[in-house]
Design an enzyme around this catalytic site. Structure first.
Site, mmCIF file in Angstrom:
data_model
loop_
_atom_site.group_PDB
_atom_site.id
_atom_site.type_symbol
_atom_site.label_atom_id
_atom_site.label_comp_id
_atom_site.label_asym_id
_atom_site.label_seq_id
_atom_site.Cartn_x
_atom_site.Cartn_y
_atom_site.Cartn_z
ATOM 1 N NE ARG A 91 -0.543 -0.516 4.879
ATOM 2 C CZ ARG A 91 -1.023 -0.291 6.093
ATOM 3 N NH1 ARG A 91 -2.126 0.421 6.226
ATOM 4 N NH2 ARG A 91 -0.423 -0.762 7.143
ATOM 5 C CE LYS A 110 2.014 2.369 6.249
ATOM 6 N NZ LYS A 110 2.916 2.312 7.418
ATOM 7 N N GLY A 123 -4.944 -2.199 0.459
ATOM 8 C CA GLY A 123 -4.159 -1.086 -0.065
ATOM 9 C C GLY A 123 -4.428 0.239 0.629
ATOM 10 N NE ARG A 173 6.058 5.140 4.368
ATOM 11 C CZ ARG A 173 6.173 3.870 4.744
ATOM 12 N NH1 ARG A 173 6.108 3.537 6.021
ATOM 13 N NH2 ARG A 173 6.376 2.921 3.848
ATOM 14 N NE ARG A 180 10.107 -1.254 2.912
ATOM 15 C CZ ARG A 180 9.209 -0.856 3.796
ATOM 16 N NH1 ARG A 180 8.984 -1.571 4.871
ATOM 17 N NH2 ARG A 180 8.513 0.244 3.597
ATOM 18 C CG ASP A 249 8.612 -7.049 6.530
ATOM 19 O OD1 ASP A 249 8.912 -7.872 7.409
ATOM 20 O OD2 ASP A 249 7.499 -6.491 6.475
ATOM 21 C CG ASP A 259 7.051 -0.023 7.350
ATOM 22 O OD1 ASP A 259 7.072 1.014 6.664
ATOM 23 O OD2 ASP A 259 6.908 -1.154 6.858
HETATM 24 P P1 AMP Z 1 3.540 -4.404 8.063
HETATM 25 O O1 AMP Z 1 3.359 -5.465 9.110
HETATM 26 O O2 AMP Z 1 2.630 -3.214 8.238
HETATM 27 O O3 AMP Z 1 4.955 -3.999 7.889
HETATM 28 O O4 AMP Z 1 3.061 -5.033 6.701
HETATM 29 C C1 AMP Z 1 3.579 -6.220 6.149
HETATM 30 C C2 AMP Z 1 3.214 -6.312 4.709
HETATM 31 O O5 AMP Z 1 1.815 -6.242 4.524
HETATM 32 C C3 AMP Z 1 3.833 -5.240 3.850
HETATM 33 O O6 AMP Z 1 4.202 -5.840 2.643
HETATM 34 C C4 AMP Z 1 2.680 -4.260 3.668
HETATM 35 O O7 AMP Z 1 2.793 -3.520 2.493
HETATM 36 C C5 AMP Z 1 1.494 -5.190 3.627
HETATM 37 N N1 AMP Z 1 0.244 -4.554 4.084
HETATM 38 C C6 AMP Z 1 -0.082 -4.203 5.357
HETATM 39 N N2 AMP Z 1 -1.308 -3.666 5.383
HETATM 40 C C7 AMP Z 1 -1.775 -3.644 4.120
HETATM 41 C C8 AMP Z 1 -2.981 -3.220 3.500
HETATM 42 N N3 AMP Z 1 -3.985 -2.666 4.188
HETATM 43 N N4 AMP Z 1 -3.091 -3.382 2.176
HETATM 44 C C9 AMP Z 1 -2.118 -3.941 1.454
HETATM 45 N N5 AMP Z 1 -0.967 -4.365 1.970
HETATM 46 C C10 AMP Z 1 -0.781 -4.229 3.280
HETATM 47 MG MG MG Z 2 6.051 -2.941 6.887
#
Ligand code: AMP
Ligand code: MG
Length: 485
Positions: A91, A110, A123, A173, A180, A249, A259
């Site tokens: 996203r 984002k 997204g 951002r 990463r 990540d 993040d």
């Molecule tokens: P995070 O735990 O927030 O770092 O997210 C882990 C992964 O999930 C990353 O690849 C993010 O881009 C993806 N992600 C988290 N929330 C969403 C969302 N609402 N829509 C699409 N991708 C997401």
């Molecule tokens: Mg993340």
């Protein structure tokens, strides 16, 4: 207004530094309808050469209406210690470049819609998480801690389903790069040695040019990242910051805090504090963060091993993390205590204090700020005494601290001023973020704007906002923060 107006200054980019097709893709955004400003970061905007006052053109752009399709990239990573396979900008869209003091910065939205890497995600991002990310990015910058920055938050009425139905927002951002550890892991694990080499070469060329001349540039890069990560962990520990999701990540190759999700600044100090309610085993508890930083560097090292070629060299590089971290942590706490010279037993004094604060669940930020006003002289009024339940134990520690101050003939006024430059009066406590979020939902953006202004200068007194430095209200304890954002 032109449907795809390009505001002055924003330069299109040909891709993301170090990443090439098919690992980056151009993906259109799904703009938000009827967007409105929730926040505009005037000081950062000016640094980027943008107007101090938000304009309609920028509202249009930062809600996802773009002239050129922006870029997203794939990455992978270890989540909660387990290989999670492919992830990516699910996203996040990088929409162009702006310069800050001559240095190009990626501008990233984002929450502007789905991408090929969204997996099951929608997204989107919601007001709550976007405001939290915005405030915390700027709070960290105010504290002098390396971080991605946040330029703006745009809100809309579009419903987004989380635990409850919320409303969509986009946070913009800003960082030199959002690469990463997980980018390197992706190419290593999915068998793309050429892409791994190119990414490494370009990251070195752009961000770590001093590594290019080393006998093994990839090893030099790893060593540099280990150094920055260890230093970052020491800075987090020194302000009581818990990231909450230290997956690989979410680890920046530039050593930035990256993040912002279920992060938290501790109110009551607890070595085992877990700020993320989804983290049931406490993998990312406060006291675990430095170790996890090392573990994550190990994951980066494994990914770089094909380019380093020598497991012993890799192990030696990783072994330098711990002393580097300890050195940075000791220096940070020496500064917090206003000690100008090093003494062998300083770490013991700090260790005793950590146990005292932990056992009494003392407010971390308030304790250190109050300590700035402690007179060296034995028997003089003690401004921290009332902050610690076990007063006798507090007195013991203060006596040892005063002895230490006497040893270096510390001057109260000089020490107090120096300590106030490293012990913030204000941090982004969860309840403060929540207060700003609730006010925003009620149509009042003033709390958010004022909180940002205070957190930009967290070492200043801001007497008009004394309450934000006070004891948190009872309801602060009941706030739960999870991965949901
Ligand atoms: P995070 O735990 O927030 O770092 O997210 C882990 C992964 O999930 C990353 O690849 C993010 O881009 C993806 N992600 C988290 N929330 C969403 C969302 N609402 N829509 C699409 N991708 C997401
Ligand atoms: Mg993340």
């Amino acid at each position: 207004m032109n449907a795809h107006f390009k505001p002055a200054g924003l330069r299109p980019i040909l891709g993301l530094a170090g990443l090439e097709a098919p690992h980056v893709v151009q993906v259109p955004t799904e703009p938000l309808d009827q967007p409105h400003w929730l926040a505009w970061n005037a000081p950062l905007a000016r640094r980027l050469g943008l107007p101090g006052q938000p304009t309609g053109d920028w509202l249009h752009t930062l809600s996802g209406h773009l002239e050129h399709p922006p870029w997203c990239s794939v990455y992978s990573g270890h989540q909660f210690g387990v290989w999670a396979g492919q992830l990516g900008d699910g996203r996040a869209h990088t929409i162009g470049l702006l310069d800050a003091a001559g240095v190009p910065q990626e501008i990233q939205l984002k929450g502007a819609g789905r991408t090929p890497f969204s997996r099951r995600g929608d997204g989107r991002a919601v007001w709550r998480s976007s405001i939290r990310e915005y405030l915390c990015s700027e709070a960290m910058a105010g504290l002098g801690i390396p971080t991605t920055r946040a330029l703006a938050v745009v809100g809309s009425a579009l419903p987004v389903q989380r635990e409850t139905s919320e409303q969509a927002a986009i946070v913009t951002r800003v960082a030199e790069s959002f690469i990463r550890f997980g980018h390197f892991e992706h190419f290593a694990h999915h068998g793309h040695p050429d892409a791994l080499q190119r990414l490494t070469d370009q990251v070195i060329a752009r961000f770590y040019p001093e590594c290019a001349a080393a006998p093994v540039p990839a090893l030099a890069l790893l060593e540099a990242v280990i150094g920055r990560t260890a230093a970052l962990m020491a800075q987090w520990q020194a302000v009581g910051f818990c990231h909450g999701v230290m997956n690989t990540d979410n680890m920046s190759i530039l050593g930035l805090t990256l993040d912002y999700g279920p992060f938290g600044f501790m109110d009551a100090f607890d070595l085992h504090h877990v700020c993320n309610h989804s983290d049931r085993e406490g993998r990312y508890a406060y006291a675990q963060q430095p170790r996890v930083g090392w573990w994550n560097c190990g994951a980066l090292g494994s990914a770089l091993l094909p380019l380093i070629g020598d497991e012993d060299a890799l192990r030696e590089a990783l072994a330098r993390y711990e002393p580097r971290f300890q050195e940075a942590l000791s220096a940070a706490f020496r500064a917090k205590l206003g000690l100008t010279r090093a003494r062998d037993d300083d770490d013991r004094l700090v260790g005793r204090l950590m146990r005292l604060l932990h056992q009494n669940r003392t407010d971390f930020t308030r304790f250190f700020r109050a300590l700035c006003a402690l007179p060296r002289e034995a028997g003089a009024t003690d401004p921290v005494r009332d902050l610690v339940l076990d007063r006798a134990a507090c007195d013991d520690w203060v006596a040892a601290y005063r002895e230490r101050l006497a040893w270096e003939a510390s001057d109260d006024a000089v020490r107090g001023a120096a300590m106030r430059r490293v012990n913030p009066k204000f941090v982004l406590r969860n309840y403060l973020a929540e207060t700003a979020i609730r006010a925003a939902h009620e149509g009042n953006l003033e709390v958010l704007a004022q909180l940002q202004r205070v957190l930009e200068r967290p070492f200043d007194e801001h007497p008009e906002h004394e309450a934000w430095a006070g004891v948190p209200p009872d309801w602060a304890d009941t706030l739960a923060v999870s991965c949901s954002s």
